[in-house]
Structure formats: structure tokens, C-alpha cells
Design a protein around this motif. Structure first.
Motif, PDB file in Angstrom:
ATOM      1  N   GLN A  36      39.991 -18.385  38.498  1.00  0.00           N
ATOM      2  CA  GLN A  36      40.733 -17.192  38.912  1.00  0.00           C
ATOM      3  C   GLN A  36      40.331 -16.031  38.020  1.00  0.00           C
ATOM      4  N   LEU A  38      41.241 -11.998  37.245  1.00  0.00           N
ATOM      5  CA  LEU A  38      42.080 -10.822  37.507  1.00  0.00           C
ATOM      6  C   LEU A  38      41.213  -9.584  37.318  1.00  0.00           C
ATOM      7  N   ASN A  40      41.299  -5.362  37.262  1.00  0.00           N
ATOM      8  CA  ASN A  40      42.274  -4.258  37.252  1.00  0.00           C
ATOM      9  C   ASN A  40      41.849  -3.150  38.209  1.00  0.00           C
ATOM     10  N   THR A  46      39.967  -8.567  33.834  1.00  0.00           N
ATOM     11  CA  THR A  46      40.773  -8.562  32.612  1.00  0.00           C
ATOM     12  C   THR A  46      41.043  -9.977  32.121  1.00  0.00           C
ATOM     13  N   GLN A  47      41.122 -10.942  33.010  1.00  0.00           N
ATOM     14  CA  GLN A  47      41.398 -12.294  32.514  1.00  0.00           C
ATOM     15  C   GLN A  47      40.814 -13.321  33.475  1.00  0.00           C
ATOM     16  N   TRP A  63      49.703 -26.309  41.598  1.00  0.00           N
ATOM     17  CA  TRP A  63      48.734 -25.283  41.167  1.00  0.00           C
ATOM     18  C   TRP A  63      48.795 -25.268  39.648  1.00  0.00           C
ATOM     19  N   TYR A  65      47.271 -24.286  35.960  1.00  0.00           N
ATOM     20  CA  TYR A  65      46.289 -23.580  35.121  1.00  0.00           C
ATOM     21  C   TYR A  65      46.003 -24.479  33.921  1.00  0.00           C
ATOM     22  N   PRO A  68      42.815 -20.422  30.013  1.00  0.00           N
ATOM     23  CA  PRO A  68      42.954 -20.602  28.562  1.00  0.00           C
ATOM     24  C   PRO A  68      44.320 -21.129  28.143  1.00  0.00           C
ATOM     25  N   PHE A  69      45.267 -21.255  29.078  1.00  0.00           N
ATOM     26  CA  PHE A  69      46.548 -21.843  28.655  1.00  0.00           C
ATOM     27  C   PHE A  69      47.050 -22.721  29.797  1.00  0.00           C
ATOM     28  N   PRO A 103      49.366 -17.599  47.791  1.00  0.00           N
ATOM     29  CA  PRO A 103      48.374 -18.339  48.571  1.00  0.00           C
ATOM     30  C   PRO A 103      48.706 -19.815  48.690  1.00  0.00           C
ATOM     31  N   LEU A 159      43.655 -11.652  46.395  1.00  0.00           N
ATOM     32  CA  LEU A 159      44.969 -11.048  46.631  1.00  0.00           C
ATOM     33  C   LEU A 159      44.951  -9.665  46.000  1.00  0.00           C
ATOM     34  N   GLN A 165      45.436  -4.049  41.952  1.00  0.00           N
ATOM     35  CA  GLN A 165      44.799  -5.062  41.096  1.00  0.00           C
ATOM     36  C   GLN A 165      44.459  -6.268  41.969  1.00  0.00           C
ATOM     37  N   THR A 167      43.417 -10.345  42.450  1.00  0.00           N
ATOM     38  CA  THR A 167      43.325 -11.697  41.890  1.00  0.00           C
ATOM     39  C   THR A 167      42.312 -12.426  42.755  1.00  0.00           C
ATOM     40  N   ILE A 169      40.080 -15.737  43.576  1.00  0.00           N
ATOM     41  CA  ILE A 169      40.089 -17.178  43.323  1.00  0.00           C
ATOM     42  C   ILE A 169      38.876 -17.810  43.993  1.00  0.00           C
TER      43      ILE A 169
END
Lengths: 199, 177
Positions: A36, A38, A40, A46-47, A63, A65, A68-69, A103, A159, A165, A167, A169
Motif C-alpha cells: 500500500q 499513500l 499526498n 508519504t508512506q 486485512w 498490515y 512497518p508496523f 475496499p 482510493l 490523497q 491510497t 494498493i
């Protein structure tokens, strides 16, 4: 639920919408890895995050993640569990309250697409066929959702939120209709996490 | 970005961080959770601090339900995108009512960088301090260039608990988008 029969759509022009409808009807279960990104409003990523997605129609999905976390989003029986490992917090909400038209929900068959979205074929680029879903309800938290299919199978999504912004995927290792362990769709709150049930 | 190795930190002292009052601009990216008897929620957070204004973006996983809060002086603007904008000049009350963010942002902007709000009393504790009836605790810190910045912190009183995880800091040259 009978899907509204698409009006005499010329085969070529409306191909992506038909492909999507066929895919949603044919695929009872699905598992995939996702990336995924993101992006801007000025187009900078951005991520980036990575995870796995499982789906069992009707109404069940996971879903997760992983990088990174770690966050887990699990849905079944009309509820959605959201767990963030670092925050040690679990929130449980009713499906329509918490994630509205995300989604995962779109694909899980809980939401009949035709009732909630107008669908427009966006044509084909490379081997990807894109369909644009425009929410019929005003207070949707998305401006639009794009679903991309490759060779008739889910391959990508995008999205756009109300700020512009994005997203994006990207799905990979997509496996359709393989048997999935039902425990995937049961959420067991870990010890010590604050659990909040207003679902 | 690789997961952040926690930095071993001794007892909290404000003196060791006082130079950070001088930082004009910073940006953080992370996750926020708020827990209160009335409501609990969690969100992704991006916070851009400028000398006299705060810009905070909250959004759910997959970026949905994004809200942007802009606070300058005592005027707050809450923008939900698509032209849905509300403003108020009672920021604290408005933000808590609209978003259930029950911690004063004016103070949180100091607490987030590991400092008590300037000009207000505080008592140090082993991992943070008490100020204005709130207990601020820095659970984990992280190396950010030459600085050590909060990675995992909580802000609580007897009704409300806010948890903040900062995944990324941009100090000083922090561009705000």
C-alpha cells in the motif's frame, strides 16, 4: 440478490465492469499479499506499508498490515475488529460504522456494489482492466475507488479521499477459491490490550 | 523504514531537553489512540508544527475518513475535505466535541516533543511529568539524528487516555505539505 443485468452494454466498452461483476460472483474466497502506498495531494508518496489480505464471501475478511508496523483488521458477523499492536488497542465497530465503504468491505460481498456505487469502466491499460466506483451516498469517506483486474482477477485498487490523497494498493500472489482456515476470520484480543466494544 | 530500535533512557529530566524549545518547525508521522468512557478510537496521524500554527491530519487505515485540523492562535479549522469545513474560536472545546480528541492540543504540541508546556508548572516523574492535571509518560524514545525523541508515549488523566506512537520525526527542516 440478483445483480441488475447491465443494459445492452457494447461488449468492449463495458468489459471491465462485467469482468468485475463476474470476478465478484465467481470468487468465494481470496488470499493475497498487498503493498500500500499513500500519495499526498502533491503526488509525493508519504508512506508505504505491506501486509496480507484474506476474504471469504459473504462478509468475512482479514486485512493485516505487517510492515512497518502491525495492525489487524478482521471482519465477520457484521462487526469489524481493529487492533494496533503498538497502541495495544482493539476497537470493535459495526461494519457500516467503522469502515463504511472501504475496499475490503466492497469485496467481501456485504455491500451490493450496484446499490451503493455507480460503476464506470475505465478501459484497459496493459493487461489491467480498471473500474471506477463512485459512491452514491454523499457522506462517503472516499471520492472514488478504482478496482483493477488483471486476467479477470483482482490486481490493484486506488482510493481517493476527499482531499485528493490517494491510497494505492497493489495485490500479488492472488489465490482465488482456495479453502481458508476459518480461524483467520476470528479475532482473539491479546492479553493486556484495551478492548472497546461499541460495535 | 526499519522498525525503530528503542533507546535506553535514564530518568526523565526536562533540563536535558530544554534546548528543544528552540525548534521552530517539526513534523511527526505515527498513530494515535484515544480511550475515554464515552468513546475510543485510533487513527494515523501526521502533525506539522510551525512557529505559530499546528496542522494535524488524522485518517483511518487505508486513508479513509481523513480530517485536517489547523490551529492558529485561538482559531481552529476542522476540514473533512470536499468543502466540509468548520471553524471555531473555542478550539479546545470544539476539537473535543467534534473529534473526541479530549487532550488540549496547545499543550500536546509540547508534550509530543518530550517537553512540559512552557510557562506552566510541572512535576517530573521517572518517565515524564505531571502538568495541568495530566500525567505524561514517555515509554520508549528513539534516536532522530542528534536528538532523542519520543517513540511511544501516553497522556492520561482519570477519564481519558491518549496513546501516541511516532514512527517518524522530521526536525527543523521539516517540510509541511
Amino acid at each position: 440478490k440478483t445483480h441488475a443485468k447491465p443494459h445492452a452494454a457494447k461488449q468492449g466498452k463495458n468489459e471491465p465492469v462485467i469482468q468485475l461483476q463476474v470476478f465478484l460472483k465467481v470468487s468465494k474466497s481470496l488470499s493475497a499479499d498487498f503493498k500500500q502506498v499513500l500519495i499526498n495531494e502533491v503526488g509525493n508518496p508519504t508512506q508505504t506499508s505491506y501486509g496480507v489480505f484474506y476474504l471469504q464471501r459473504p462478509g468475512k475478511f482479514r486485512w493485516d498490515y505487517q510492515k512497518p508496523f502491525k495492525q489487524e483488521i478482521v471482519s465477520n458477523t457484521g462487526k469489524v475488529w481493529f487492533y494496533d499492536t503498538d497502541l495495544e488497542q482493539v476497537t470493535v465497530k459495526k461494519v457500516d460504522e467503522s469502515l463504511g465503504s472501504t475496499p475490503a468491505l466492497l469485496l467481501s460481498g456485504d455491500v451490493a456494489l450496484e446499490d451503493n456505487y455507480t460503476m464506470e469502466s475505465q478501459g484497459t491499460d496493459g493487461d489491467m482492466q480498471w473500474v471506477k466506483l463512485l459512491p452514491k451516498s454523499q457522506d462517503s469517506s472516499f471520492k472514488y475507488v478504482l478496482i483493477g483486474l488483471s486476467k479477470g482477477t483482482l490486481a490493484g485498487m486506488e482510493l481517493s479521499d476527499n482531499f485528493g490523497q490517494l491510497t494505492r494498493i497493489y495485490f500479488s500472489n492472488v489465490i482465488v477459491n482456495a479453502p481458508l482456515k476459518q480461524t483467520l476470520f476470528e479475532f482473539k484480543p491479546p492479553k493486556g490490550a484495551d478492548v472497546f466494544n461499541d460495535g | 523504514c526499519a522498525s525503530v530500535p528503542p533507546v535506553h533512557q535514564g530518568a526523565y529530566t526536562q533540563a536535558a531537553r530544554a534546548h528543544l524549545y528552540g525548534i521552530q518547525e517539526w513534523r511527526l508521522q505515527g498513530r494515535l489512540a484515544v480511550v475515554s468512557p464515552k468513546d475510543s478510537w485510533s487513527a494515523n496521524i501526521e502533525w506539522g508544527h510551525l512557529p505559530n500554527s499546528e496542522k494535524i491530519r488524522l485518517s483511518g487505515p487505508l486513508g479513509q475518513g481523513a480530517v485536517v485540523i489547523e490551529l492558529a492562535g485561538n482559531v481552529v479549522k476542522i476540514d473533512r475535505g470536499g468543502g466540509n469545513v468548520q471553524t471555531s474560536n473555542h478550539p479546545e472545546q470544539f476539537i473535543s466535541q467534534q473529534l473526541g480528541l479530549l487532550v488540549p492540543l496547545e499543550s500536546l504540541r509540547f508534550w509530543a516533543v518530550g517537553l512540559p508546556e512552557s510557562g506552566q508548572d510541572f512535576q517530573e516523574t521517572s518517565d515524564g511529568f505531571v502538568q495541568g492535571g495530566w500525567l505524561i509518560a514517555y515509554k520508549e524514545m528513539q534516536k532522530t539524528g542528534v536528538e532523542t525523541m519520543p517513540h511511544k508515549m501516553s497522556v492520561s488523566d482519570e477519564h481519558v487516555k491518549l496513546k501516541l506512537i511516532v514512527d517518524r520525526w522530521d526536525l527543523n527542516g521539516g517540510k509541511t505539505n
